[in-house]
Design a protein around this motif. Structure first.
Motif, PDB file in Angstrom:
ATOM      1  N   PHE A 121      -3.132  22.865  -1.606  1.00 48.04           N
ATOM      2  CA  PHE A 121      -4.067  22.419  -2.637  1.00 48.04           C
ATOM      3  C   PHE A 121      -4.991  21.350  -2.066  1.00 48.04           C
ATOM      4  O   PHE A 121      -6.215  21.408  -2.244  1.00 48.04           O
ATOM      5  CB  PHE A 121      -3.339  21.862  -3.871  1.00 48.04           C
ATOM      6  N   LYS A 122      -4.411  20.374  -1.387  1.00 47.38           N
ATOM      7  CA  LYS A 122      -5.211  19.276  -0.842  1.00 47.38           C
ATOM      8  C   LYS A 122      -6.260  19.808   0.138  1.00 47.38           C
ATOM      9  O   LYS A 122      -7.420  19.414   0.091  1.00 47.38           O
ATOM     10  CB  LYS A 122      -4.295  18.256  -0.165  1.00 47.38           C
ATOM     11  N   VAL A 159      -0.186  11.226  -2.686  1.00 51.24           N
ATOM     12  CA  VAL A 159       0.681  12.001  -1.806  1.00 51.24           C
ATOM     13  C   VAL A 159       1.623  11.055  -1.065  1.00 51.24           C
ATOM     14  O   VAL A 159       1.183  10.061  -0.488  1.00 51.24           O
ATOM     15  CB  VAL A 159      -0.156  12.832  -0.799  1.00 51.24           C
ATOM     16  N   ILE A 160       2.901  11.399  -1.118  1.00 54.16           N
ATOM     17  CA  ILE A 160       3.906  10.647  -0.367  1.00 54.16           C
ATOM     18  C   ILE A 160       4.366  11.502   0.809  1.00 54.16           C
ATOM     19  O   ILE A 160       3.998  12.673   0.916  1.00 54.16           O
ATOM     20  CB  ILE A 160       5.104  10.245  -1.261  1.00 54.16           C
ATOM     21  N   ARG A 161       5.184  10.948   1.655  1.00 54.57           N
ATOM     22  CA  ARG A 161       5.605  11.682   2.859  1.00 54.57           C
ATOM     23  C   ARG A 161       6.606  12.788   2.567  1.00 54.57           C
ATOM     24  O   ARG A 161       6.469  13.893   3.064  1.00 54.57           O
ATOM     25  CB  ARG A 161       6.193  10.715   3.877  1.00 54.57           C
ATOM     26  N   ARG A 162       7.652  12.484   1.779  1.00 61.48           N
ATOM     27  CA  ARG A 162       8.745  13.446   1.623  1.00 61.48           C
ATOM     28  C   ARG A 162       9.009  13.796   0.163  1.00 61.48           C
ATOM     29  O   ARG A 162       9.159  12.914  -0.678  1.00 61.48           O
ATOM     30  CB  ARG A 162      10.020  12.879   2.241  1.00 61.48           C
ATOM     31  N   THR A 163       9.142  15.070  -0.099  1.00 63.20           N
ATOM     32  CA  THR A 163       9.440  15.562  -1.443  1.00 63.20           C
ATOM     33  C   THR A 163      10.736  14.961  -1.979  1.00 63.20           C
ATOM     34  O   THR A 163      10.822  14.624  -3.153  1.00 63.20           O
ATOM     35  CB  THR A 163       9.541  17.103  -1.430  1.00 63.20           C
ATOM     36  N   ARG A 164      11.711  14.801  -1.135  1.00 57.78           N
ATOM     37  CA  ARG A 164      13.013  14.299  -1.599  1.00 57.78           C
ATOM     38  C   ARG A 164      12.933  12.890  -2.184  1.00 57.78           C
ATOM     39  O   ARG A 164      13.835  12.456  -2.889  1.00 57.78           O
ATOM     40  CB  ARG A 164      14.040  14.353  -0.478  1.00 57.78           C
ATOM     41  N   ASP A 165      11.841  12.177  -1.918  1.00 54.53           N
ATOM     42  CA  ASP A 165      11.685  10.819  -2.435  1.00 54.53           C
ATOM     43  C   ASP A 165      11.084  10.768  -3.844  1.00 54.53           C
ATOM     44  O   ASP A 165      11.041   9.701  -4.456  1.00 54.53           O
ATOM     45  CB  ASP A 165      10.812   9.984  -1.496  1.00 54.53           C
ATOM     46  N   VAL A 166      10.632  11.904  -4.364  1.00 53.65           N
ATOM     47  CA  VAL A 166       9.976  11.928  -5.674  1.00 53.65           C
ATOM     48  C   VAL A 166      10.820  11.270  -6.773  1.00 53.65           C
ATOM     49  O   VAL A 166      10.289  10.504  -7.574  1.00 53.65           O
ATOM     50  CB  VAL A 166       9.566  13.365  -6.073  1.00 53.65           C
ATOM     51  N   PRO A 167      12.134  11.515  -6.847  1.00 52.57           N
ATOM     52  CA  PRO A 167      12.911  10.887  -7.928  1.00 52.57           C
ATOM     53  C   PRO A 167      13.038   9.363  -7.828  1.00 52.57           C
ATOM     54  O   PRO A 167      13.435   8.717  -8.791  1.00 52.57           O
ATOM     55  CB  PRO A 167      14.298  11.527  -7.803  1.00 52.57           C
ATOM     56  N   THR A 168      12.691   8.788  -6.704  1.00 44.17           N
ATOM     57  CA  THR A 168      12.831   7.351  -6.507  1.00 44.17           C
ATOM     58  C   THR A 168      11.752   6.597  -7.279  1.00 44.17           C
ATOM     59  O   THR A 168      10.561   6.754  -6.991  1.00 44.17           O
ATOM     60  CB  THR A 168      12.724   6.995  -5.006  1.00 44.17           C
ATOM     61  N   PRO A 169      12.152   5.794  -8.265  1.00 45.68           N
ATOM     62  CA  PRO A 169      11.149   5.029  -9.021  1.00 45.68           C
ATOM     63  C   PRO A 169      10.307   4.156  -8.087  1.00 45.68           C
ATOM     64  O   PRO A 169      10.825   3.522  -7.174  1.00 45.68           O
ATOM     65  CB  PRO A 169      11.995   4.167  -9.964  1.00 45.68           C
ATOM     66  N   GLY A 170       9.012   4.185  -8.307  1.00 51.63           N
ATOM     67  CA  GLY A 170       8.095   3.364  -7.534  1.00 51.63           C
ATOM     68  C   GLY A 170       7.583   4.000  -6.256  1.00 51.63           C
ATOM     69  O   GLY A 170       6.737   3.423  -5.578  1.00 51.63           O
ATOM     70  N   VAL A 171       8.058   5.188  -5.925  1.00 45.90           N
ATOM     71  CA  VAL A 171       7.683   5.813  -4.656  1.00 45.90           C
ATOM     72  C   VAL A 171       6.174   6.072  -4.551  1.00 45.90           C
ATOM     73  O   VAL A 171       5.614   6.045  -3.460  1.00 45.90           O
ATOM     74  CB  VAL A 171       8.497   7.105  -4.405  1.00 45.90           C
TER      75      VAL A 171
END
Length: 132
Positions: free
Chosen positions: A43-44, A66-78
């Protein structure tokens, strides 16, 4: 009769108030993704510039987060400053993993489209047309 200075001040006030009213109804297309998410990067790469150009032409903002890793999405504040509005949209998502597209107006979530960027774009177009 009004003096030229009074008319100039009145015109400036009218412009300022009009600008505040428009800003108060600001429409924003939101894209949340991750670098390790192939659909996010597609998309980007393939569509973000087009969405930004349309936003500029029609009067809505476009935020790409956009963040680096999908697995970090649940982390508040990411997602930093823009994390809070994502958390407001999350309860309306079927999948809370990127890519995530939604639209806000005046800081309020208006429509959430999950992975469907075209639906989010349609919503932003419609809202921008109503608020302009």
């Amino acid at each position: 009769m009004f003096s030229a200075a009074a008319l100039t001040a009145l015109a400036a006030l009218t412009v300022a108030v009009g600008g505040q009213a428009k800003a108060a109804g600001a429409v924003t297309f939101h894209f949340y993704g991750a670098e390790d998410c192939p659909p996010c990067m597609a998309f980007k790469r393939d569509h973000l510039a087009e969405v930004k150009a349309e936003g500029s032409a029609l009067g809505f903002e476009v935020e790409d987060n956009v963040i680096r890793r999908t697995r970090d999405v649940p982390t508040p504040g990411v997602y930093g400053q823009r994390d809070q509005i994502l958390r407001l949209a999350a309860p309306q998502l079927e999948f809370v993993y990127p890519p995530i597209f939604f639209v806000s107006q005046a800081g309020r979530i208006v429509s959430v489209h999950g992975h469907d960027w075209r639906a989010a774009l349609d919503s932003a177009r419609q809202l921008a047309g109503q608020s302009g």
